[in-house]
Design a protein around this motif. Structure first.
Motif, mmCIF file in Angstrom:
data_model
loop_
_atom_site.group_PDB
_atom_site.id
_atom_site.type_symbol
_atom_site.label_atom_id
_atom_site.label_comp_id
_atom_site.label_asym_id
_atom_site.label_seq_id
_atom_site.Cartn_x
_atom_site.Cartn_y
_atom_site.Cartn_z
ATOM 1 N N LYS A 1 0.785 -1.328 0.120
ATOM 2 C CA LYS A 1 0.055 0.033 0.129
ATOM 3 C C LYS A 1 0.805 1.205 -0.061
ATOM 4 O O LYS A 1 0.549 2.330 -0.447
ATOM 5 N N LEU A 2 2.149 1.113 0.799
ATOM 6 C CA LEU A 2 2.787 2.421 0.564
ATOM 7 C C LEU A 2 3.278 2.793 -0.778
ATOM 8 O O LEU A 2 3.322 3.993 -0.983
ATOM 9 N N LYS B 1 8.620 11.952 3.372
ATOM 10 C CA LYS B 1 8.484 11.728 4.864
ATOM 11 C C LYS B 1 7.969 10.362 5.055
ATOM 12 O O LYS B 1 8.396 9.576 5.885
ATOM 13 N N ALA B 2 6.954 10.168 4.416
ATOM 14 C CA ALA B 2 6.226 8.826 4.527
ATOM 15 C C ALA B 2 7.246 7.668 4.222
ATOM 16 O O ALA B 2 7.274 6.587 5.098
ATOM 17 N N LEU B 3 8.079 7.621 3.275
ATOM 18 C CA LEU B 3 8.876 6.613 2.677
ATOM 19 C C LEU B 3 9.918 6.619 3.775
ATOM 20 O O LEU B 3 10.617 5.546 4.116
ATOM 21 N N VAL B 4 10.472 7.522 4.131
ATOM 22 C CA VAL B 4 11.946 7.576 5.030
ATOM 23 C C VAL B 4 11.056 7.287 6.580
ATOM 24 O O VAL B 4 11.817 6.343 7.229
ATOM 25 N N ALA C 1 11.479 -4.384 -1.028
ATOM 26 C CA ALA C 1 10.115 -4.116 -0.737
ATOM 27 C C ALA C 1 9.435 -3.733 -2.242
ATOM 28 O O ALA C 1 8.391 -4.101 -2.604
ATOM 29 N N PHE C 2 10.136 -2.607 -2.758
ATOM 30 C CA PHE C 2 9.499 -2.101 -4.097
ATOM 31 C C PHE C 2 9.718 -3.161 -5.078
ATOM 32 O O PHE C 2 8.590 -3.474 -6.012
ATOM 33 N N GLU C 3 10.720 -3.882 -5.240
ATOM 34 C CA GLU C 3 10.840 -5.103 -6.211
ATOM 35 C C GLU C 3 9.655 -6.330 -6.182
ATOM 36 O O GLU C 3 9.177 -6.593 -7.242
ATOM 37 N N ALA C 4 9.384 -6.773 -4.674
ATOM 38 C CA ALA C 4 8.339 -7.182 -4.532
ATOM 39 C C ALA C 4 6.947 -6.883 -5.008
ATOM 40 O O ALA C 4 6.161 -7.281 -5.590
#
Length: 108
Positions: A18-19, A59-62, A91-94
């Motif tokens: 979701k991020l 900010k959310a990603l950090v 996580a992004f690759e997944a």
């Protein structure tokens, strides 16, 4: 692919992170995946965002430890740069793998 198609034949998107579902965060992560460090201004201009919008998504990603930040001075001016963390890359690759599988399933 663990969650896209269940035994009932229904499609699920539960495996997507979701991020990364917001297009701005997807763009940030895509740029960071192919760059070592990238500064705030370059990210902002590349994605054509306002300072506030980019800052809130970064900010959310950090906060979730997907991205790390480095603040320093260059020629007496502050420069803030970002890069993807090892966990963020994984996580992004997944997320992309799940998205690709979903698209293939829907496309067939």
């Amino acid at each position: 692919m663990k969650d896209v198609l269940k035994a009932t034949g229904k499609i699920s998107i539960g495996g997507l992170n979701k991020l990364f579902n917001h297009r701005t965060r997807m763009g940030i992560m895509a740029i960071l995946m192919v760059n070592d460090w990238i500064d705030f201004v370059t990210l902002r201009d590349t994605l054509e965002l306002t300072d506030g919008s980019l800052a809130s998504h970064l900010k959310a990603l950090v906060k979730e430890k997907q991205v790390e930040v480095e603040k320093r001075f260059v020629n007496d001016k502050p420069k803030t740069s970002y890069r993807v963390t090892k966990g963020g890359k994984k996580a992004f690759e997944a997320h992309l793998t799940e998205l690709e599988a979903f698209i293939k399933l829907v496309d067939n």
